[in-house]
Scaffold this motif. Structure first.
Motif, short mmCIF file in Angstrom:
data_model
loop_
_atom_site.label_atom_id
_atom_site.label_comp_id
_atom_site.label_asym_id
_atom_site.label_seq_id
_atom_site.Cartn_x
_atom_site.Cartn_y
_atom_site.Cartn_z
N LYS A 1 0.89 -1.23 0.01
CA LYS A 1 0.06 0.03 -0.08
C LYS A 1 0.98 1.25 -0.15
N GLN A 2 2.11 1.33 0.88
CA GLN A 2 2.70 2.34 0.82
C GLN A 2 3.63 2.54 -0.50
N SER A 3 3.87 1.57 -1.05
CA SER A 3 4.64 1.70 -2.31
C SER A 3 3.68 2.07 -3.46
N LEU A 4 2.43 1.83 -3.43
CA LEU A 4 1.49 2.39 -4.52
C LEU A 4 1.16 4.01 -4.08
N CYS B 1 4.69 10.27 -6.64
CA CYS B 1 6.12 10.61 -7.53
C CYS B 1 6.16 10.27 -8.98
N GLY B 2 4.93 9.87 -9.48
CA GLY B 2 4.84 9.61 -10.82
C GLY B 2 5.77 8.41 -11.11
N SER B 3 5.77 7.20 -10.39
CA SER B 3 6.55 6.16 -10.60
C SER B 3 5.82 4.76 -10.75
N THR B 4 6.53 3.94 -11.12
CA THR B 4 5.87 2.80 -11.31
C THR B 4 6.70 1.65 -10.42
N VAL B 5 5.39 0.68 -10.02
CA VAL B 5 5.76 -0.38 -9.06
C VAL B 5 5.18 -1.58 -9.81
N ALA B 6 6.09 -2.76 -9.36
CA ALA B 6 5.79 -3.99 -9.70
C ALA B 6 5.66 -4.93 -8.78
N ASP C 1 14.36 -2.89 -3.37
CA ASP C 1 12.98 -3.67 -3.51
C ASP C 1 12.92 -4.42 -2.17
N HIS C 2 11.77 -4.93 -2.01
CA HIS C 2 11.36 -5.54 -0.72
C HIS C 2 10.74 -6.95 -0.97
N VAL C 3 11.24 -7.81 -0.07
CA VAL C 3 10.76 -9.11 -0.40
C VAL C 3 10.22 -9.62 0.93
N GLY C 4 8.94 -10.61 0.71
CA GLY C 4 8.36 -10.89 2.00
C GLY C 4 8.07 -12.45 1.60
N ARG C 5 7.77 -13.35 2.56
CA ARG C 5 7.43 -14.77 2.44
C ARG C 5 5.53 -14.69 2.77
N LEU C 6 5.09 -15.21 1.60
CA LEU C 6 3.41 -15.15 2.06
C LEU C 6 2.96 -16.45 2.89
#
Length: 416
Positions: A3-6, A12-17, A57-62
């Motif tokens: 949510k924070q990344s979006l 900032c007008g950037s893109t997130v994947a 980048d951020h990584v997490g285990r679902l």
């Protein structure tokens, strides 16, 4: 974090994947090496994953064998795909746990949201999940992007699924039957029941379109139960028929249904209620559907076999069943997939499958027989039964009732 990344991307007008990373067939690691080794593999993989992503980048285990990477900022789908390739390359070398070398492969789904996107975090995660599902559907060990084409396909699937639910409820479906012929005597051995769907506008919906859609959810259980009940009803109607009174009918069962707790009761219940002998029903399961939980599948099929229901493995040769797996299964019939019958270069393989089937005490049926030469050839190789358009296409029950088997100089076929 997503949510924070979006919010940052929007500001900032950037893109997130979002990259949904799924370890392929990880259950086999736990089954073969134990959960302690499996946990160690997950820990080692997570370290490699962290080393493969970029600094921001951020990584997490679902949970389980599923991981999530949030790549931000990123220069569109192309760079997201580049990150995914680096992640996939992280498992190119086996993971060493003690004296074991564990080889992994990954399926990765990508979803991208730019500054103009109004996708929520849950929607973006859902899109990445759709993409990883597609990657697994196409054979695993690959990277897929959730694009407009995939979203349109999902929309169409949703429409078909809704229409199929209506078709089941309003009895728009029907059963067709294809004969299975004794290779030596040319007599009718049994019939295979095949579902057909004619929409209200008169259009026929192909089974290879609606069945895979049903298999994505518990809708396939409704479909399987509809088939079993209608086949049993048909067996009741044929009870006093001079040629069909003791004929057996094979029904195809999905892997999802086989895995359900209600499976055995769903099969035995209609037979008991209709007072139909279990010997008149054959349960067909495809080779691949047995491997998800072989022990459970074998146990349930054995329960049916103990009630005199025969068990057939369909499309044999297209999956990865080992001889050891086959020996652990209750098996009465082995059906060779049509692709091997129609491939002249596969003669040695066809002979091998026939010999394996006989070694295990099973009868062997050759599917996809379209020519006299094919029928004669597989019979010479030892096939016990034949099925295919040479004898008959699938047909409605009322047409089956009007058919009889007659011998001709070169082959036997169904005629009216």
């Amino acid at each position: 974090q997503l949510k924070q990344s979006l919010m940052t991307a929007s500001r900032c007008g950037s893109t997130v994947a979002v990259l949904f990373v799924d370890l392929d067939n990880f259950k086999e690691v736990n089954d073969e090496h134990g959960h302690q080794v499996g946990d160690a593999v997950l820990w080692a993989f997570s370290k490699r994953l962290q080393g493969a992503i970029r600094g921001n980048d951020h990584v997490g285990r679902l949970g389980g064998d599923e991981f999530l990477v949030i790549a931000e900022p990123i220069d569109g789908a192309a760079e997201a795909h580049s990150v995914a390739r680096r992640i996939a390359n992280a498992v190119s070398d086996p993971i060493e746990i003690g004296d074991r070398m564990i080889t992994l492969s990954l399926s990765i789904g990508i979803a991208v949201a730019d500054a103009a996107s109004d996708l929520t975090a849950s929607e973006l995660l859902h899109d990445a999940d759709l993409a990883v599902y597609r990657a697994k559907e196409l054979g695993r060990s690959r990277i897929e992007l959730c694009d407009e084409a995939l979203l349109f396909e999902v929309q169409q699937r949703t429409i078909i699924e809704g229409s199929l639910r209506t078709a089941i409820a309003e009895d728009e479906l029907t059963m067709y039957y294809q004969p299975i012929i004794d290779a030596k005597t040319a007599k009718l051995l049994s019939l295979e029941a095949l579902i057909r769907w004619k929409a209200p506008d008169g259009a026929w919906i192909p089974p290879d379109l609606f069945i895979p859609i049903a298999e994505r959810s518990d809708l396939i259980l409704e479909l399987d139960n509809w088939v079993v009940n209608h086949v049993v009803d048909q067996l009741v109607k044929w009870t006093n028929h001079p040629e069909l009174g003791d004929v057996a009918v094979a029904v195809n069962i999905s892997g999802r249904h086989l895995a359900s707790e209600s499976f055995v009761c769903d099969i035995l219940g209609p037979l008991r209620d209709a007072k139909i002998s279990p010997t008149r029903l054959v349960i067909e399961v495809t080779e691949g559907e047995l491997l998800d939980d072989l022990d459970s599948a074998a146990h349930k099929l054995e329960l049916l076999r103990n009630q005199s229901i025969r068990i057939a493995i369909d499309d044999f040769g297209t999956g990865y069943t080992s001889l050891g797996h086959l020996r652990s299964l209750p098996l009465d019939i082995l059906k060779i997939d049509r692709t091997f019958i129609q491939d002249k270069s596969a003669e040695s393989l066809v002979k091998l499958i026939i010999d394996i089937g006989h070694l295990l005490g099973a009868k062997v049926t050759s599917e996809g027989i379209e020519t006299v030469d094919q029928a004669a050839h597989v019979t010479e190789l030892g096939s016990d039964a034949l099925q295919g358009y040479l004898f008959s296409k699938p047909m409605p029950a009322e047409v089956v009732e009007q058919m009889s088997v007659v011998a001709e100089p070169e082959h036997t076929r169904f005629v009216s």
